[in-house]
Design a protein around this motif. Sequence first.
Motif, PDB file in Angstrom:
ATOM      1  N   ILE A 319     -68.557-104.805   2.063  1.00 41.90           N
ATOM      2  CA  ILE A 319     -67.221-104.290   1.762  1.00 41.90           C
ATOM      3  C   ILE A 319     -67.182-102.839   2.208  1.00 41.90           C
ATOM      4  O   ILE A 319     -67.748-101.963   1.541  1.00 41.90           O
ATOM      5  N   HIS A 320     -66.550-102.550   3.347  1.00 40.73           N
ATOM      6  CA  HIS A 320     -66.528-101.178   3.850  1.00 40.73           C
ATOM      7  C   HIS A 320     -65.296-100.940   4.725  1.00 40.73           C
ATOM      8  O   HIS A 320     -64.741-101.853   5.309  1.00 40.73           O
ATOM      9  N   SER A 321     -64.925 -99.672   4.813  1.00 38.37           N
ATOM     10  CA  SER A 321     -63.786 -99.271   5.641  1.00 38.37           C
ATOM     11  C   SER A 321     -64.240 -99.017   7.075  1.00 38.37           C
ATOM     12  O   SER A 321     -65.434 -98.994   7.375  1.00 38.37           O
ATOM     13  N   ARG A 322     -63.272 -98.780   7.934  1.00 40.07           N
ATOM     14  CA  ARG A 322     -63.584 -98.508   9.348  1.00 40.07           C
ATOM     15  C   ARG A 322     -64.430 -97.246   9.498  1.00 40.07           C
ATOM     16  O   ARG A 322     -65.236 -97.127  10.420  1.00 40.07           O
ATOM     17  N   GLU A 323     -64.242 -96.292   8.594  1.00 46.69           N
ATOM     18  CA  GLU A 323     -65.027 -95.056   8.660  1.00 46.69           C
ATOM     19  C   GLU A 323     -66.521 -95.344   8.515  1.00 46.69           C
ATOM     20  O   GLU A 323     -67.359 -94.615   9.054  1.00 46.69           O
ATOM     21  N   ILE A 324     -66.849 -96.392   7.785  1.00 47.54           N
ATOM     22  CA  ILE A 324     -68.250 -96.793   7.605  1.00 47.54           C
ATOM     23  C   ILE A 324     -68.671 -97.765   8.704  1.00 47.54           C
ATOM     24  O   ILE A 324     -69.755 -97.649   9.291  1.00 47.54           O
ATOM     25  N   GLY A 325     -67.813 -98.732   8.998  1.00 51.64           N
ATOM     26  CA  GLY A 325     -68.165 -99.769   9.972  1.00 51.64           C
ATOM     27  C   GLY A 325     -68.376 -99.236  11.373  1.00 51.64           C
ATOM     28  O   GLY A 325     -69.218 -99.743  12.119  1.00 51.64           O
ATOM     29  N   ASP A 326     -67.618 -98.211  11.766  1.00 49.61           N
ATOM     30  CA  ASP A 326     -67.792 -97.584  13.085  1.00 49.61           C
ATOM     31  C   ASP A 326     -68.043 -96.103  12.855  1.00 49.61           C
ATOM     32  O   ASP A 326     -67.219 -95.248  13.181  1.00 49.61           O
ATOM     33  N   PHE A 327     -69.197 -95.810  12.310  1.00 44.30           N
ATOM     34  CA  PHE A 327     -69.497 -94.457  11.848  1.00 44.30           C
ATOM     35  C   PHE A 327     -69.571 -93.486  13.018  1.00 44.30           C
ATOM     36  O   PHE A 327     -70.190 -93.765  14.044  1.00 44.30           O
ATOM     37  N   ASP A 328     -68.925 -92.342  12.847  1.00 50.16           N
ATOM     38  CA  ASP A 328     -68.951 -91.277  13.852  1.00 50.16           C
ATOM     39  C   ASP A 328     -70.037 -90.286  13.453  1.00 50.16           C
ATOM     40  O   ASP A 328     -69.847 -89.463  12.554  1.00 50.16           O
ATOM     41  N   PHE A 329     -71.191 -90.354  14.130  1.00 46.61           N
ATOM     42  CA  PHE A 329     -72.317 -89.503  13.772  1.00 46.61           C
ATOM     43  C   PHE A 329     -72.081 -88.043  14.149  1.00 46.61           C
ATOM     44  O   PHE A 329     -72.755 -87.162  13.628  1.00 46.61           O
ATOM     45  N   ARG A 330     -71.146 -87.798  15.045  1.00 42.06           N
ATOM     46  CA  ARG A 330     -70.906 -86.438  15.528  1.00 42.06           C
ATOM     47  C   ARG A 330     -69.914 -85.705  14.647  1.00 42.06           C
ATOM     48  O   ARG A 330     -70.192 -84.600  14.174  1.00 42.06           O
ATOM     49  N   ASN A 331     -68.755 -86.294  14.438  1.00 37.22           N
ATOM     50  CA  ASN A 331     -67.717 -85.699  13.591  1.00 37.22           C
ATOM     51  C   ASN A 331     -67.203 -86.770  12.631  1.00 37.22           C
ATOM     52  O   ASN A 331     -66.121 -87.330  12.827  1.00 37.22           O
ATOM     53  N   PRO A 332     -67.981 -87.065  11.600  1.00 41.03           N
ATOM     54  CA  PRO A 332     -67.635 -88.197  10.739  1.00 41.03           C
ATOM     55  C   PRO A 332     -66.345 -87.982   9.955  1.00 41.03           C
ATOM     56  O   PRO A 332     -66.069 -86.892   9.476  1.00 41.03           O
ATOM     57  N   LYS A 333     -65.577 -89.052   9.854  1.00 32.03           N
ATOM     58  CA  LYS A 333     -64.419 -89.092   8.968  1.00 32.03           C
ATOM     59  C   LYS A 333     -64.859 -89.886   7.747  1.00 32.03           C
ATOM     60  O   LYS A 333     -65.255 -91.042   7.858  1.00 32.03           O
ATOM     61  N   MET A 334     -64.792 -89.263   6.604  1.00 34.07           N
ATOM     62  CA  MET A 334     -65.344 -89.876   5.405  1.00 34.07           C
ATOM     63  C   MET A 334     -64.309 -90.775   4.729  1.00 34.07           C
ATOM     64  O   MET A 334     -63.110 -90.461   4.696  1.00 34.07           O
ATOM     65  N   SER A 335     -64.763 -91.870   4.188  1.00 32.51           N
ATOM     66  CA  SER A 335     -63.910 -92.797   3.451  1.00 32.51           C
ATOM     67  C   SER A 335     -63.535 -92.208   2.097  1.00 32.51           C
ATOM     68  O   SER A 335     -64.264 -91.396   1.529  1.00 32.51           O
ATOM     69  N   GLN A 336     -62.392 -92.638   1.571  1.00 41.92           N
ATOM     70  CA  GLN A 336     -61.956 -92.167   0.255  1.00 41.92           C
ATOM     71  C   GLN A 336     -62.492 -93.029  -0.880  1.00 41.92           C
ATOM     72  O   GLN A 336     -62.081 -92.874  -2.038  1.00 41.92           O
ATOM     73  N   HIS A 337     -63.448 -93.913  -0.576  1.00 44.60           N
ATOM     74  CA  HIS A 337     -63.842 -94.898  -1.584  1.00 44.60           C
ATOM     75  C   HIS A 337     -65.283 -94.772  -2.061  1.00 44.60           C
ATOM     76  O   HIS A 337     -65.975 -95.771  -2.277  1.00 44.60           O
ATOM     77  N   LEU A 338     -65.739 -93.529  -2.261  1.00 44.02           N
ATOM     78  CA  LEU A 338     -67.047 -93.348  -2.893  1.00 44.02           C
ATOM     79  C   LEU A 338     -67.056 -93.921  -4.296  1.00 44.02           C
ATOM     80  O   LEU A 338     -68.127 -94.302  -4.813  1.00 44.02           O
ATOM     81  N   TRP A 339     -65.918 -93.980  -4.958  1.00 43.05           N
ATOM     82  CA  TRP A 339     -65.849 -94.604  -6.285  1.00 43.05           C
ATOM     83  C   TRP A 339     -66.356 -96.041  -6.221  1.00 43.05           C
ATOM     84  O   TRP A 339     -66.957 -96.534  -7.183  1.00 43.05           O
ATOM     85  N   LEU A 340     -66.156 -96.701  -5.056  1.00 41.50           N
ATOM     86  CA  LEU A 340     -66.632 -98.071  -4.870  1.00 41.50           C
ATOM     87  C   LEU A 340     -68.067 -98.085  -4.370  1.00 41.50           C
ATOM     88  O   LEU A 340     -68.944 -98.706  -4.991  1.00 41.50           O
ATOM     89  N   TYR A 341     -68.333 -97.407  -3.246  1.00 35.77           N
ATOM     90  CA  TYR A 341     -69.643 -97.504  -2.603  1.00 35.77           C
ATOM     91  C   TYR A 341     -70.769 -97.042  -3.520  1.00 35.77           C
ATOM     92  O   TYR A 341     -71.839 -97.659  -3.556  1.00 35.77           O
ATOM     93  N   GLU A 342     -70.552 -95.950  -4.238  1.00 35.93           N
ATOM     94  CA  GLU A 342     -71.614 -95.411  -5.087  1.00 35.93           C
ATOM     95  C   GLU A 342     -71.337 -95.619  -6.573  1.00 35.93           C
ATOM     96  O   GLU A 342     -72.224 -95.990  -7.331  1.00 35.93           O
ATOM     97  N   GLY A 343     -70.095 -95.372  -6.994  1.00 32.67           N
ATOM     98  CA  GLY A 343     -69.776 -95.471  -8.411  1.00 32.67           C
ATOM     99  C   GLY A 343     -69.857 -96.884  -8.954  1.00 32.67           C
ATOM    100  O   GLY A 343     -70.577 -97.154  -9.922  1.00 32.67           O
ATOM    101  N   VAL A 344     -69.107 -97.806  -8.358  1.00 34.16           N
ATOM    102  CA  VAL A 344     -69.144 -99.195  -8.820  1.00 34.16           C
ATOM    103  C   VAL A 344     -70.529 -99.793  -8.615  1.00 34.16           C
ATOM    104  O   VAL A 344     -71.023-100.562  -9.448  1.00 34.16           O
ATOM    105  N   THR A 345     -71.189 -99.429  -7.507  1.00 35.86           N
ATOM    106  CA  THR A 345     -72.563 -99.906  -7.293  1.00 35.86           C
ATOM    107  C   THR A 345     -73.466 -99.473  -8.444  1.00 35.86           C
ATOM    108  O   THR A 345     -74.278-100.261  -8.942  1.00 35.86           O
ATOM    109  N   GLU A 346     -73.347 -98.222  -8.891  1.00 37.01           N
ATOM    110  CA  GLU A 346     -74.168 -97.736  -9.997  1.00 37.01           C
ATOM    111  C   GLU A 346     -73.845 -98.482 -11.294  1.00 37.01           C
ATOM    112  O   GLU A 346     -74.745 -98.858 -12.051  1.00 37.01           O
TER     113      GLU A 346
END
Length: 612
Positions: A319-346
Amino acid sequence: MKFLPLALGLNLVAAVGALAQQPAGYRINLDFARVVNDRVKVVIQTPVLQEEQATYVMPAVVPGSYSKKDYGRFITSFKAFDKNGKALKVRNDGPNLFVISNARQLARLEYLVDDTWDAKQDDQFVFQPGGTNIDAGRNFTLNHYGFYGYFEGYKLQPYEVTVEKPADLYGATALPVRRASLTRDVLMAPDYVTLADGPVLYARPDTASFSTGGARISVAVLSETGAVKAADLSRMLRPMSEALTKYFGRMPVPRYQFLFYFPSQNSALNSENGGYGAMEHSYSSLYFLPEIPDPARLQSMVLEVASHEFLHMLAPLNIHSREIGDFDFRNPKMSQHLWLYEGVTEYVAQQVQVQAGLISPAEFQARMKGKIDKDASYGPPVSFTEMSRLILEPPYKDMYENVYNKGALLGLLLDIRLRELSQGRQTLRDVLLTLREKYGPTRSFDDDALIPEIVALTSPEIGTFFRRYVQGAEPLPLAEYFGKMGWRYEPVAPARIKAFGKLGFAYDQSLDQFRAAQTQADQNAFGLAEGDVIVAVDGQPITMQNAEQLLRPLVEPTTATAVRLRFRHGKGPVQERQATPREFEVEVKNLVETLPTATPAQQQLQNALLKG
């Protein structure tokens, strides 16, 4: 992160004629067998480039981390050559970009790489699980993005990585490996994103494995003194893995690799601030944790960290957004869903443990209370989606660790609300598994579309929850929601606790002694003075192996049982005193306790959340 395949280039001039027969992409050679001045030479046969000027990119940020790393600063002696061995002009554009002129003629790159673990531990220090270690003949911790990058516009080319290594080192990884000989491994990946997702731990082999839920779970360990063994960790991890199988129905991945590095207590690699932890990947996780001689404490630490990292199989792998699925290692655009990726996971990591009986309901409650305490230290609430989106920038970059605190609390409250609105027919787990089925590893959602989609799957009232507490910055309704499950919450409340008084302990490493700390003789029941040496507890001599077991009850007693303590003041004789914990009136912040007379509805919700 993803893993990239490297190729052998020992005789580069002689290989020029055969270049056309090789598969397209990057072919990389790492020589771990010959390390000079703690640096590894990297040789890359490059793909055919169409531009007159090309930019070779080393990552600034990588998936799973939320701060700038600038891995290009660990590269020196960067050179570019055409097929005839003629040097091409190279210039730097910041720490991570190498701009090459006449790039259509480019055939090969060569440079040296320093490891990150030995770097100065300042504000730019790379957290060990996201970094690299070069310890010639003993260990190579290979996070690929610390050794090589990609050309702008050519990130999706295939990679082949050939690793020349000492014969007695084994490379554990979730990536496909062709072990060409005792001294040569060949790793492959379809693109840079996949390559960066597959770390490798090279060490003398200490491995174990087991199967659960249709997945093969492997464990590889490097313990500096040999105190921690893979077989022991495998036994610890198996019940947790089986609990996750029950949660998912079956494992969402066919294989998973745990990679553990345990520095000794005196290791030069230890974090100066005592920081340890792990970093998740789609099919593996890499850990940097202290050697703890007490098996019970070691198990608690390992399960606490590993349960969280393991659960990233759900988000962001499935379950991930385009910002994660096609990660820009040079100038990353961060997803607004850390509440899901890290918070809900915890949150789910804690819920899975309590439902499986790996921790008690009281321990689960204590951990949630601890997260409330830590969340309060970050000051006034902020929008979590806004913080996530701007996590690389001040002031939000200093708030990242709160995703494990407030984020987990958001997960618990969201689960409570979902169950309440559906009369128990829909849970947070149900929503997550529905999203997993729709998206999976290869399909990304639009960042702005996730919350509306969750609302459509559940109830309009869930939209209100998100607007107020996730997208908005209203204080969490802890008292209201905890009350629904038979818990009482008070921001400040009087309480009675059992204690031996004000008493702590510290370890004197030079003398291998445990001493009384943060106390005075009139402040504790034993009459211990600051610095008194602890000799034995209830007749049992204290050692590093049993210190946690013997001293913890003196700091946090759970019974009224008397304790006999033997200690020595200065150079005086050994004394023995017995004491019983006394009750003290204290003021507790963020009191969380179970109501003694929960209603049937409250008890039912509590049982559903904590027992499954």
